[in-house]
Design a protein around this motif. Sequence first.
Motif, PDB file in Angstrom:
ATOM      1  N   GLN A 142       0.833  -1.203   0.000  1.00  0.00           N
ATOM      2  CA  GLN A 142       0.000   0.000   0.000  1.00  0.00           C
ATOM      3  C   GLN A 142       0.868   1.253   0.000  1.00  0.00           C
ATOM      4  N   ALA A 143       1.972   1.221   0.745  1.00  0.00           N
ATOM      5  CA  ALA A 143       2.883   2.366   0.780  1.00  0.00           C
ATOM      6  C   ALA A 143       3.489   2.622  -0.601  1.00  0.00           C
ATOM      7  N   VAL A 144       3.792   1.545  -1.335  1.00  0.00           N
ATOM      8  CA  VAL A 144       4.290   1.672  -2.711  1.00  0.00           C
ATOM      9  C   VAL A 144       3.244   2.380  -3.576  1.00  0.00           C
ATOM     10  N   LEU A 145       2.000   1.919  -3.494  1.00  0.00           N
ATOM     11  CA  LEU A 145       0.928   2.534  -4.287  1.00  0.00           C
ATOM     12  C   LEU A 145       0.701   3.991  -3.876  1.00  0.00           C
ATOM     13  N   ASP A 146       0.879   4.272  -2.589  1.00  0.00           N
ATOM     14  CA  ASP A 146       0.643   5.633  -2.087  1.00  0.00           C
ATOM     15  C   ASP A 146       1.637   6.648  -2.638  1.00  0.00           C
ATOM     16  N   THR A 147       2.800   6.195  -3.102  1.00  0.00           N
ATOM     17  CA  THR A 147       3.757   7.153  -3.673  1.00  0.00           C
ATOM     18  C   THR A 147       3.168   7.853  -4.891  1.00  0.00           C
ATOM     19  N   CYS A 148       2.184   7.229  -5.532  1.00  0.00           N
ATOM     20  CA  CYS A 148       1.571   7.820  -6.731  1.00  0.00           C
ATOM     21  C   CYS A 148       0.598   8.940  -6.385  1.00  0.00           C
ATOM     22  N   ALA A 149       0.342   9.147  -5.088  1.00  0.00           N
ATOM     23  CA  ALA A 149      -0.449  10.313  -4.693  1.00  0.00           C
ATOM     24  C   ALA A 149       0.368  11.589  -4.898  1.00  0.00           C
ATOM     25  N   HIS A 150       1.699  11.438  -4.995  1.00  0.00           N
ATOM     26  CA  HIS A 150       2.557  12.592  -5.264  1.00  0.00           C
ATOM     27  C   HIS A 150       2.374  13.041  -6.710  1.00  0.00           C
ATOM     28  N   ARG A 151       2.416  14.330  -6.916  1.00  0.00           N
ATOM     29  CA  ARG A 151       2.318  14.882  -8.266  1.00  0.00           C
ATOM     30  C   ARG A 151       3.635  15.522  -8.640  1.00  0.00           C
ATOM     31  N   PRO A 152       4.359  15.052  -9.643  1.00  0.00           N
ATOM     32  CA  PRO A 152       4.004  13.954 -10.543  1.00  0.00           C
ATOM     33  C   PRO A 152       4.288  12.584  -9.924  1.00  0.00           C
ATOM     34  N   ALA A 153       3.661  11.554 -10.481  1.00  0.00           N
ATOM     35  CA  ALA A 153       3.766  10.201  -9.932  1.00  0.00           C
ATOM     36  C   ALA A 153       5.079   9.540 -10.360  1.00  0.00           C
ATOM     37  N   PRO A 154       5.783   8.868  -9.416  1.00  0.00           N
ATOM     38  CA  PRO A 154       7.055   8.215  -9.745  1.00  0.00           C
ATOM     39  C   PRO A 154       6.895   6.912 -10.508  1.00  0.00           C
ATOM     40  N   ASP A 188      14.120  13.158  -6.295  1.00  0.00           N
ATOM     41  CA  ASP A 188      14.908  13.595  -7.457  1.00  0.00           C
ATOM     42  C   ASP A 188      14.049  14.251  -8.545  1.00  0.00           C
ATOM     43  N   GLY A 189      12.737  14.309  -8.322  1.00  0.00           N
ATOM     44  CA  GLY A 189      11.845  14.925  -9.304  1.00  0.00           C
ATOM     45  C   GLY A 189      11.623  14.089 -10.546  1.00  0.00           C
ATOM     46  N   VAL A 190      11.743  12.750 -10.408  1.00  0.00           N
ATOM     47  CA  VAL A 190      11.567  11.850 -11.556  1.00  0.00           C
ATOM     48  C   VAL A 190      10.097  11.476 -11.686  1.00  0.00           C
ATOM     49  N   SER A 191       9.527  11.744 -12.844  1.00  0.00           N
ATOM     50  CA  SER A 191       8.126  11.415 -13.119  1.00  0.00           C
ATOM     51  C   SER A 191       8.068  10.321 -14.172  1.00  0.00           C
ATOM     52  N   MET A 192       7.207   9.330 -13.980  1.00  0.00           N
ATOM     53  CA  MET A 192       7.108   8.256 -14.970  1.00  0.00           C
ATOM     54  C   MET A 192       6.547   8.776 -16.295  1.00  0.00           C
ATOM     55  N   VAL A 193       5.624   9.725 -16.225  1.00  0.00           N
ATOM     56  CA  VAL A 193       5.157  10.437 -17.426  1.00  0.00           C
ATOM     57  C   VAL A 193       5.781  11.831 -17.362  1.00  0.00           C
TER      58      VAL A 193
END
Length: 412
Positions: free
Chosen positions: A206-218, A257-262
């Motif tokens: 769940q913690a892994v999935l929660d990282t995608c609440a960050h904008r932009p998503a990693p 590091d500001g890395v976004s998957m998109v």
Amino acid sequence: MADNQKKHDPAKKAPKIQAVSRMKEIMTNYYIDAKTAREQGKKVAWITSGGPVEPLIAMDVIPVYPENHGAMIGASKMGAQLCEKAEEMGYSRDLCSYARADIADSVQKTGPIGGLPEPDMLVCCNNICGTVLKWYETAARYYNVPLFILDTPFVHTEFSDAARKYVLSQIYEYIGFLETHCGTKMDYDRMEEVGRLSVEGTGLWQAVLDTCAHRPAPMTAFDAFFHLALIVTLRGTQTAVDYYRQLHDELNQRIADGVSMVPDERYRLLWDNLPVWYKTRWLSEKFAAHDAALVADTYTSAWSGMLPDMGGQTFLEAMAETYTKVYINISIDRMFDIVANMIEKYHVDGMVMHSNRSCKPYSLGQYDLRQMIMDRLGVPTLIIEADMVDERAFSESQIDTRIDAFMETLKS
């Protein structure tokens, strides 16, 4: 291509998630262990994806998931040929493509890993669908092995005490079944340790999935589809805990590091239903070309939804509720509550629903759920029709046009 849809630029792709190589190593070793189980003096049990795996782990039985194998067949683009083989054997095309592909591969052994290791026993839980009952009965006859069926009542409103007692009594029957066919008694201290690792691993997922609440998503849901494998296959092991801790740390570093998957993420979408396994890359690139990231999905979140509220219970007692209240064994109203919370949590702009020809329990009611989401939350929703494994049910040109039109709606 729509005028304002960008051409995908491969040079602008985000760096790959490094934990992927560790995942591949773990899964390779897992299948080698399963295929050499008899040489090691171990037993193999096939189990449904929503089935309680922890007692198997505690009894040193290697769990194997035909549905995971079905996903591998789909991702390897072998689904259509194996589904056609099953149809030649007399199975209807309307049946689940996981079931058709696996049944055909039991005979042909031409799938991506040359067939699953043969089971010593089968464990079927009907919390995900009714198809698994007949599928596992077919496998039990074909391999001539014992089958245990765990029946979970549908949760319309709340999980009742009667339901709890009913399922818990079956869990103890399940342990008795394992003791009989393994020739050894359950070590309940070890069972509690496996349960502790299961809870820890599920919390980390769940913690892994929660990282995608960050904008932009990693990462995106398309990455989550891949990284899901261990929480399904090796839930309750230290291996899964260590892996998800590593993945979580890497994703947090990507955020730092500001890395976004998109790379130019502008729109955030929620996916509903199973992946279209043979088109995950195409869909990922299609949405990315619109600066859209699928930041969450109901499918991979279903396993973190299995995180039990221990509340002073033993893990076995908590299992009764946990394995009954899985996402597709609950009412539309309860599903809506879960989806509404995800839309708020992940800052979602729109929803994409895969109307999956194969998975009836997941797809029936989607149009009602879609209307509830649009009426109550005002969130635009797209439905695409496909199949998780059988490529014959996918129309690329039609879906391409629908996605373009949907994204135009979001942009306007």
